[in-house]
Motif scaffolding. Structure first.
Motif, PDB file in Angstrom:
ATOM      1  N   ASP B 243       0.849  -1.191   0.000  1.00  0.00           N
ATOM      2  CA  ASP B 243       0.000   0.000   0.000  1.00  0.00           C
ATOM      3  C   ASP B 243       0.889   1.248   0.000  1.00  0.00           C
ATOM      4  O   ASP B 243       1.734   1.403   0.895  1.00  0.00           O
ATOM      5  N   PRO B 244       0.738   2.126  -1.008  1.00  0.00           N
ATOM      6  CA  PRO B 244       1.657   3.263  -1.129  1.00  0.00           C
ATOM      7  C   PRO B 244       1.691   4.149   0.109  1.00  0.00           C
ATOM      8  O   PRO B 244       2.769   4.535   0.577  1.00  0.00           O
ATOM      9  N   GLU B 245       0.541   4.451   0.667  1.00  0.00           N
ATOM     10  CA  GLU B 245       0.524   5.350   1.818  1.00  0.00           C
ATOM     11  C   GLU B 245       1.229   4.718   3.032  1.00  0.00           C
ATOM     12  O   GLU B 245       1.960   5.385   3.765  1.00  0.00           O
ATOM     13  N   THR B 246       0.991   3.414   3.208  1.00  0.00           N
ATOM     14  CA  THR B 246       1.667   2.687   4.289  1.00  0.00           C
ATOM     15  C   THR B 246       3.182   2.761   4.119  1.00  0.00           C
ATOM     16  O   THR B 246       3.931   2.966   5.078  1.00  0.00           O
ATOM     17  N   CYS B 247       3.632   2.608   2.854  1.00  0.00           N
ATOM     18  CA  CYS B 247       5.080   2.674   2.595  1.00  0.00           C
ATOM     19  C   CYS B 247       5.647   4.016   3.015  1.00  0.00           C
ATOM     20  O   CYS B 247       6.694   4.084   3.679  1.00  0.00           O
ATOM     21  N   VAL B 252       9.398   6.584   6.156  1.00  0.00           N
ATOM     22  CA  VAL B 252       9.837   7.878   6.682  1.00  0.00           C
ATOM     23  C   VAL B 252      10.089   7.782   8.185  1.00  0.00           C
ATOM     24  O   VAL B 252      11.102   8.261   8.692  1.00  0.00           O
ATOM     25  N   ASP B 253       9.200   7.104   8.907  1.00  0.00           N
ATOM     26  CA  ASP B 253       9.414   6.949  10.351  1.00  0.00           C
ATOM     27  C   ASP B 253      10.674   6.129  10.630  1.00  0.00           C
ATOM     28  O   ASP B 253      11.482   6.479  11.495  1.00  0.00           O
ATOM     29  N   ALA B 281       6.797   8.620  -4.338  1.00  0.00           N
ATOM     30  CA  ALA B 281       6.156   9.252  -3.176  1.00  0.00           C
ATOM     31  C   ALA B 281       7.014   9.081  -1.928  1.00  0.00           C
ATOM     32  O   ALA B 281       7.168  10.015  -1.120  1.00  0.00           O
ATOM     33  N   VAL B 282       7.588   7.870  -1.777  1.00  0.00           N
ATOM     34  CA  VAL B 282       8.462   7.609  -0.626  1.00  0.00           C
ATOM     35  C   VAL B 282       9.685   8.534  -0.690  1.00  0.00           C
ATOM     36  O   VAL B 282      10.066   9.168   0.300  1.00  0.00           O
ATOM     37  N   ALA B 283      10.283   8.622  -1.881  1.00  0.00           N
ATOM     38  CA  ALA B 283      11.495   9.425  -2.047  1.00  0.00           C
ATOM     39  C   ALA B 283      11.222  10.900  -1.770  1.00  0.00           C
ATOM     40  O   ALA B 283      12.002  11.570  -1.087  1.00  0.00           O
ATOM     41  N   VAL B 287      13.141  13.009   0.996  1.00  0.00           N
ATOM     42  CA  VAL B 287      13.950  14.180   0.613  1.00  0.00           C
ATOM     43  C   VAL B 287      13.453  15.420   1.353  1.00  0.00           C
ATOM     44  O   VAL B 287      14.249  16.243   1.817  1.00  0.00           O
ATOM     45  N   ALA B 288      12.139  15.512   1.523  1.00  0.00           N
ATOM     46  CA  ALA B 288      11.576  16.651   2.258  1.00  0.00           C
ATOM     47  C   ALA B 288      12.065  16.676   3.702  1.00  0.00           C
ATOM     48  O   ALA B 288      12.119  17.735   4.340  1.00  0.00           O
ATOM     49  N   LYS B 289      12.438  15.516   4.225  1.00  0.00           N
ATOM     50  CA  LYS B 289      12.955  15.447   5.604  1.00  0.00           C
ATOM     51  C   LYS B 289      14.485  15.547   5.622  1.00  0.00           C
ATOM     52  O   LYS B 289      15.118  15.323   6.664  1.00  0.00           O
TER      53      LYS B 289
END
Lengths: 455, 455
Positions: B243-247, B252-253, B281-283, B287-289
């Motif tokens: 699931d993309p959102e789960t990933c 990130v965590d 989306a993960v990347a 990167v934002a973090k």
């Protein structure tokens, strides 16, 4: 053939890959391999005994020339009545044990939709090094497969023909099942040990089965954890309130039932107050069984009063090193524990044992439960018994069905090691996108539930 | 002061004697010592913080001169809000845990009047070696006493003033209780480590708490078993049905919640089929973090399609060693798992992890339970998680109350180690003059009952 570092790596790496495949097989799939092992060894009994006869012939010649301890001959011989069938039956016994893998021993709800489980799993790759007994090959192969571990078996040179014959049958038997063939690898060259002991990144546990010298060599030459005991220096303490008849029964059995075993008695501590009352009866019974007693001054002079001249031939003076010696023979070191204020005499016996024993098995003879409890809590050994023979320290006698060996380690597995000692556990967490960063004690932070769930 | 072999022996021997006294104390008696420890450290807070301030001052000077990593300053500082009180509260938490000693985990009737028990007991003597954090002294002292083990604590030079102050209070506090004063011994000289690591006949377990270098040094220089992990190289595998959102949430965590922790993510494996759908989306979120991704060719070219030029500044080429590196920083190695026939792609991810990970904690992201189960059985790590952050690998989060450390050992204790990891067991046999020689399968021989009794 010389086993180089690179081929030792190759063997260990192959075992490691096999271990990962083994880890996902079901109990049924592992049991089928044990059935195949049983059938293969049953069908090839004649060929294996023929190979074994060659080992016996070589060993007999070596024994005649004085190059081999004759006691090894008996251990080598697979044709002795019942021995081969016991080996076969052992494989079926292991097969029918409870599956040691996949048992959930902890289950906790960490939060809604987030569950923790602790599950038993194989350790990975075992290196088993053994000496003469060829039946150990089948025994250990069965235990390894049942527990989902890959095993590298390194045999001794005396059993080399038997080893090749048995290992060929094992390899063929396994290859008809879902257990990977390289789950059991057999290595025979003598120089292989050092190279294999270097593979600490791939081999997870070493189990030496053989002489004290072998165990010590292994412990001194590897970073891999070692499961085993180098010595079995067992002691008994006769307290001043012990029952005399119990002392005779237990001490004689502990010393003479099988003197060459690691769980045989080597040191007897006797309270000063019973030197003249209990010790003579114990000594007479031991001497009648052919035991020589190595006594300190007080115990010797007490026996001089009580024993006949003929019996006193078996009573000799002890030297300090006798209290640190595993005789493995009909010899017993005897030492007096001085009478003192209440409790301190037991403490003196405890101090002697904790200093001199090998942390294998030690016993107390007393009528008083509280004295026994104090002794059993204080003695730092794998087994501590009250009014029972040291010889009960054994996996079969404990009801474990089988035994990998007896461990005097202080971690992982202690005492007789059953299948449990070949397993460890992993933690599994089942989530649904859970983040650790959401849990904190501030406002809006999620809280842990930490609720135990049924197993 | 130079610590000679003989004084290292003296320290270890004193600890060994104290351990035998500790082993017979009740839970109440051990708890009273923890209460005394709590009270002593509460009353002497000012003096201890004063000593701690001296360490901070020295360390600040060393950091200014470039002789010390400034991150150590934060770890040293006991005066940070809440830190001292957390340390005090930790002692009470340990005190109030269930007694880990004297628990009967097996009880078998061997025969009439002959009973076997397996009872949990302390390991004996622990050697704890730690670096900067002064609160660890109180924490470990509490855990050792609660579990009935004697401990030798060896501190680092940065915390020497705090160490002396805290250890003086601990010694005084204990001396008012039944816990022997030498149950906790504190050793400070730097050259003490080697001499202490040689005391393998008296010290039962070493627990290094500090840098990877410290753990490796200890493992390479002792025959005593070592409990600890040298590395935390954790991996995540994104399966094609994740699931993309789960990933995004979980990756990130895992990477950014606390990058310097051993349970942070270091390698991301991505199934080829989701390079263009899930990875971008993960990347972007990483990167934002502030995370830099070290990518293989396929993953990099997928990101080149999806990310803006500014974001691509954080995407760099991976080299082979990146997949063996614990970055402990905002860096993540990314590798593509080739699409293949059913199941083989998961096997490729499993093979990568079993070869490259440090057997600490690895996770899978997938919607399919059976895929997760296969992955969780196959991965040879202390923790294997499904759709949950690697950061959950922690004793407090698992609900153990406290944690001695995280173990990547394959025997004894694996994963976050609680009080259980500081215990072992012994076998007790209660008899009434029983002899092993009476049991055999012939006529007249006694038979084993081997009947499980209630615990």
């Amino acid at each position: 053939m010389s086993l180089t570092q690179s081929s030792a790596f190759e063997i260990a790496n192959t075992a490691s890959l096999a271990a990962r495949q083994l880890a996902v097989l079901s109990n049924n799939e592992r049991n089928e391999a044990l059935t195949a092992l049983y059938q293969g060894l049953s069908m090839n009994k004649d060929a294996i005994l023929k190979a074994n006869a060659k080992d016996i012939a070589s060993a007999s010649r070596a024994a005649e020339n004085g190059d081999l301890n004759p006691s090894i001959l008996k251990r080598l011989d697979l044709s002795r009545p019942g021995k081969y069938d016991d080996m076969l039956q052992g494989i079926l016994s292991v097969r029918d044990l409870h599956d040691p893998i996949g048992n959930v021993t902890l289950r906790t709800l960490l939060d809604d939709g987030l569950t923790l489980e602790r599950v038993s799993c194989p350790i990975g790759v075992l290196l088993i090094i053994f000496e003469a007994r060829p039946e150990v090959i089948a025994n250990i192969a069965a235990l390894s497969i049942k527990s989902g571990n890959a095993a590298i078996l390194k045999g001794g040179k005396e059993s080399s023909e038997s080893f090749v014959a048995i290992s060929t049958v094992i390899s063929e038997a396994i290859s008809s099942t879902r257990v990977p063939k390289s789950s059991i690898q057999l290595v025979q060259t003598r120089d292989a040990i050092s190279s294999l002991l270097d593979q600490d990144s791939l081999i997870d546990l070493v189990i030496p089965r053989g002489s004290n010298d072998l165990v010590r060599f292994v412990k001194d030459n590897t970073k891999i954890p070692v499961l085993g005991h180098a010595d079995g220096l067992c002691s008994a303490y006769i307290h001043h309130d012990a029952d005399p008849e119990t002392c005779v029964r237990v001490i004689v059995d502990s010393k003479t039932d099988y003197p060459a075993a690691c769980n045989s008695l080597e040191t007897l501590l006797v309270h000063e107050r019973v030197l003249a009352t209990i010790l003579p009866a114990v000594a007479k019974a031991l001497v009648a069984k052919g035991v020589t007693l190595r006594c300190d001054e007080l115990s010797k002079s007490a026996l001089r009063e009580a024993l006949g001249a003929g019996q006193m031939d078996s009573i000799v003076d002890a030297v300090d090193s006798d209290y640190n010696t595993e005789f493995l023979d009909l010899i017993l070191a005897v030492k007096t524990i001085p009478a003192s204020a209440s409790g301190q005499d037991v403490d003196a016996a405890i101090a002697h044992i904790n200093t001199h024993s090998s942390k294998h098995t030690d016993i107390i003879l007393t009528k008083t439960r509280s004295t026994a409890d104090y002794f059993m809590n204080s003695i730092d050994s794998a087994g501590v018994f009250w009014n029972a023979s040291t010889r009960f320290a054994d996996g079969m006698r404990y009801g474990f069905g089988t035994e990998v060996g007896i461990s005097t380690n202080k971690i992982h597995s202690r005492g007789p090691v059953g299948l449990d000692g070949l397993t460890i556990y992993k933690y599994l967490v089942y989530g649904d996108g859970h983040r650790a960063g959401d849990y904190f004690d501030g406002e809006g932070g999620r809280r842990w539930k930490h609720k135990g769930l049924p197993l």
